[in-house]
Design a protein around this motif. Structure first.
Motif, PDB file in Angstrom:
ATOM      1  N   ASN A  29      11.657   3.548 -14.483  1.00  0.00           N
ATOM      2  CA  ASN A  29      12.137   2.249 -14.032  1.00  0.00           C
ATOM      3  C   ASN A  29      11.205   1.113 -14.433  1.00  0.00           C
ATOM      4  N   VAL A  30       9.900   1.337 -14.297  1.00  0.00           N
ATOM      5  CA  VAL A  30       8.953   0.232 -14.513  1.00  0.00           C
ATOM      6  C   VAL A  30       8.356   0.217 -15.907  1.00  0.00           C
ATOM      7  N   ASN A  31       8.463   1.314 -16.644  1.00  0.00           N
ATOM      8  CA  ASN A  31       7.879   1.350 -17.988  1.00  0.00           C
ATOM      9  C   ASN A  31       8.472   0.245 -18.855  1.00  0.00           C
ATOM     10  N   ALA A  46      -6.351  14.073  -8.652  1.00  0.00           N
ATOM     11  CA  ALA A  46      -6.107  15.116  -7.656  1.00  0.00           C
ATOM     12  C   ALA A  46      -5.867  16.488  -8.276  1.00  0.00           C
ATOM     13  N   TYR A  47      -5.433  16.505  -9.543  1.00  0.00           N
ATOM     14  CA  TYR A  47      -5.072  17.765 -10.194  1.00  0.00           C
ATOM     15  C   TYR A  47      -5.845  17.908 -11.506  1.00  0.00           C
ATOM     16  N   PRO A  48      -6.952  18.660 -11.496  1.00  0.00           N
ATOM     17  CA  PRO A  48      -7.810  18.789 -12.684  1.00  0.00           C
ATOM     18  C   PRO A  48      -7.064  19.276 -13.920  1.00  0.00           C
ATOM     19  N   GLU A  49      -6.093  20.191 -13.768  1.00  0.00           N
ATOM     20  CA  GLU A  49      -5.374  20.698 -14.930  1.00  0.00           C
ATOM     21  C   GLU A  49      -4.543  19.606 -15.586  1.00  0.00           C
ATOM     22  N   MET A  50      -3.990  18.731 -14.784  1.00  0.00           N
ATOM     23  CA  MET A  50      -3.227  17.603 -15.317  1.00  0.00           C
ATOM     24  C   MET A  50      -4.166  16.578 -15.954  1.00  0.00           C
ATOM     25  N   ASP A  51      -5.307  16.377 -15.333  1.00  0.00           N
ATOM     26  CA  ASP A  51      -6.293  15.445 -15.869  1.00  0.00           C
ATOM     27  C   ASP A  51      -6.734  15.873 -17.262  1.00  0.00           C
ATOM     28  N   GLN A  52      -7.060  17.144 -17.427  1.00  0.00           N
ATOM     29  CA  GLN A  52      -7.503  17.642 -18.725  1.00  0.00           C
ATOM     30  C   GLN A  52      -6.404  17.514 -19.775  1.00  0.00           C
ATOM     31  N   TRP A  53      -5.189  17.903 -19.421  1.00  0.00           N
ATOM     32  CA  TRP A  53      -4.074  17.869 -20.366  1.00  0.00           C
ATOM     33  C   TRP A  53      -3.801  16.451 -20.832  1.00  0.00           C
ATOM     34  N   MET A  54      -3.782  15.513 -19.911  1.00  0.00           N
ATOM     35  CA  MET A  54      -3.434  14.140 -20.263  1.00  0.00           C
ATOM     36  C   MET A  54      -4.550  13.448 -21.031  1.00  0.00           C
ATOM     37  N   ARG A  55      -5.786  13.728 -20.697  1.00  0.00           N
ATOM     38  CA  ARG A  55      -6.895  13.145 -21.462  1.00  0.00           C
ATOM     39  C   ARG A  55      -6.862  13.642 -22.908  1.00  0.00           C
ATOM     40  N   GLU A  56      -6.543  14.915 -23.088  1.00  0.00           N
ATOM     41  CA  GLU A  56      -6.463  15.457 -24.440  1.00  0.00           C
ATOM     42  C   GLU A  56      -5.254  14.920 -25.198  1.00  0.00           C
ATOM     43  N   ASP A  57      -4.229  14.498 -24.463  1.00  0.00           N
ATOM     44  CA  ASP A  57      -3.014  13.987 -25.090  1.00  0.00           C
ATOM     45  C   ASP A  57      -3.077  12.497 -25.395  1.00  0.00           C
ATOM     46  N   PHE A  83       0.338   8.085 -25.397  1.00  0.00           N
ATOM     47  CA  PHE A  83       0.159   9.525 -25.479  1.00  0.00           C
ATOM     48  C   PHE A  83       0.834  10.107 -26.720  1.00  0.00           C
ATOM     49  N   LYS A  84       0.212  11.125 -27.267  1.00  0.00           N
ATOM     50  CA  LYS A  84       0.783  11.801 -28.430  1.00  0.00           C
ATOM     51  C   LYS A  84       2.151  12.396 -28.094  1.00  0.00           C
ATOM     52  N   SER A  85       2.285  12.881 -26.872  1.00  0.00           N
ATOM     53  CA  SER A  85       3.527  13.536 -26.459  1.00  0.00           C
ATOM     54  C   SER A  85       4.450  12.613 -25.668  1.00  0.00           C
ATOM     55  N   GLY A  86       4.164  11.318 -25.679  1.00  0.00           N
ATOM     56  CA  GLY A  86       5.007  10.377 -24.958  1.00  0.00           C
ATOM     57  C   GLY A  86       5.044  10.680 -23.475  1.00  0.00           C
ATOM     58  N   ASP A  87       6.245  10.825 -22.911  1.00  0.00           N
ATOM     59  CA  ASP A  87       6.364  11.103 -21.476  1.00  0.00           C
ATOM     60  C   ASP A  87       6.561  12.596 -21.202  1.00  0.00           C
ATOM     61  N   GLN A  88       6.095  13.435 -22.121  1.00  0.00           N
ATOM     62  CA  GLN A  88       6.237  14.884 -21.953  1.00  0.00           C
ATOM     63  C   GLN A  88       5.560  15.391 -20.680  1.00  0.00           C
ATOM     64  N   PHE A  89       4.556  14.648 -20.200  1.00  0.00           N
ATOM     65  CA  PHE A  89       3.856  15.085 -18.990  1.00  0.00           C
ATOM     66  C   PHE A  89       4.808  15.181 -17.795  1.00  0.00           C
ATOM     67  N   LEU A  90       5.891  14.397 -17.807  1.00  0.00           N
ATOM     68  CA  LEU A  90       6.856  14.455 -16.713  1.00  0.00           C
ATOM     69  C   LEU A  90       7.526  15.818 -16.638  1.00  0.00           C
ATOM     70  N   THR A  91       7.700  16.442 -17.794  1.00  0.00           N
ATOM     71  CA  THR A  91       8.274  17.788 -17.849  1.00  0.00           C
ATOM     72  C   THR A  91       7.195  18.848 -17.662  1.00  0.00           C
ATOM     73  N   GLU A  92       6.055  18.629 -18.314  1.00  0.00           N
ATOM     74  CA  GLU A  92       4.945  19.584 -18.260  1.00  0.00           C
ATOM     75  C   GLU A  92       4.480  19.825 -16.822  1.00  0.00           C
ATOM     76  N   PHE A  93       4.457  18.764 -16.032  1.00  0.00           N
ATOM     77  CA  PHE A  93       3.956  18.870 -14.661  1.00  0.00           C
ATOM     78  C   PHE A  93       5.043  18.551 -13.626  1.00  0.00           C
ATOM     79  N   LYS A  94       6.272  18.881 -13.985  1.00  0.00           N
ATOM     80  CA  LYS A  94       7.399  18.609 -13.097  1.00  0.00           C
ATOM     81  C   LYS A  94       7.247  19.247 -11.721  1.00  0.00           C
ATOM     82  N   PRO A  95       6.791  20.509 -11.619  1.00  0.00           N
ATOM     83  CA  PRO A  95       6.628  21.096 -10.276  1.00  0.00           C
ATOM     84  C   PRO A  95       5.680  20.288  -9.393  1.00  0.00           C
TER      85      PRO A  95
END
Length: 257
Positions: free
Chosen positions: A63-65, A83-94, A132-144
């Motif tokens: 909505n706001v993008n 709050a989530y180190p695994e997400m932090d690492q993935w997004m920094r690398e992306d 990000f290299k993967s655009g908004d892929q993080f929304l799917t990657e970390f959907k749970p």
């Protein structure tokens, strides 16, 4: 914390509480209402005012993008990453580095973005996915994760429904929390379990313009709610939520004192 500082605040440690917040504050207030039974069962909360709350953070991202509130995406992402180190690492690398997108994105950790004279230009209007290299892929990657912490209403049950009235106010054309059906469904879930709910839709108001008229309604409601409780007038829904019926007076009264 306020109760713990009773000597400084002069607020009694057993004082009644009404939670209130708008936008991100509304998000916190709604989640606190959902989870109160599991973490603060004994806290004497007697009401909650929830304004402009986003029922689904993934929808808010889209909505706001590229709009005036695009920076909200960055702040939310950084908070979740913290709050989530695994997400932090993935997004920094992306993060992309070809145009220093990584530095610009991470700069939001250190500055106040809406003040004049800050270190960098506002991100309003920017496509945050382009950082990000993967655009908004993080929304799917970390959907749970995003569904667990970002979709309201998952903890609403008859067993943990609040014993205090809720007020929801929102702009009917809120571009941040859209679609409006998400807010209406959330309110419906509360009502379905028997919660006492007041609903104040503000016709024609968007996310910015709904704040002031909503709070102008909320303050006399909160004052009256406190007064009723202190005088033993707890009542049942909808009586428990009375005190504001759509009329505001600017003259002093027992409701405003």
């Amino acid at each position: 914390m306020t109760f713990a500082q009773e000597d400084d605040t002069e607020i009694d440690k057993d004082a009644n509480v009404i939670m209130v917040g708008y936008s991100g504050g509304g998000l916190a207030t709604e989640w606190a209402t959902e989870l109160k039974a599991s973490y603060a069962e004994d806290l004497p909360i007697v009401g909650a005012v929830i304004g402009g709350a986003p029922p689904n953070v993934s929808r808010v991202y889209h909505n706001v993008n590229e709009g005036q509130f695009a920076e909200l995406d960055v702040w939310a992402m950084l908070g979740i990453m913290n709050a989530y180190p695994e997400m932090d690492q993935w997004m920094r690398e992306d993060l992309r580095t070809d145009a220093y997108q990584d530095r610009r994105f991470l700069l939001e950790q250190y500055k106040c973005t809406y003040e004049k004279g800050t270190l960098a230009q506002s991100l309003a209007g920017r496509n945050i996915s382009s950082f990000f290299k993967s655009g908004d892929q993080f929304l799917t990657e970390f959907k749970p994760i995003l569904n667990e912490i970002g979709v309201m209403g998952q903890n609403i049950t008859e067993e943990n429904k609040p014993n205090f009235p809720l007020v929801f106010f929102y702009g009917t054309v809120d571009e941040v929390t859209a679609p409006i059906e998400d807010t209406e469904k959330l309110i419906g879930k509360w009502r379905d379990v028997g919660a006492c709910v007041f609903e104040w839709p503000l016709e024609g108001k968007d996310h910015s313009s709904a704040l002031i008229p909503g709070m102008i309604q909320a303050f006399p409601w909160m004052n009256t709610r406190f007064w009723n409780i202190e005088n033993g007038k707890t009542g049942k829904c909808p009586d428990a939520a009375t005190g504001f019926q759509g009329q505001i007076t600017l003259e002093p009264s027992h409701e405003l004192r």
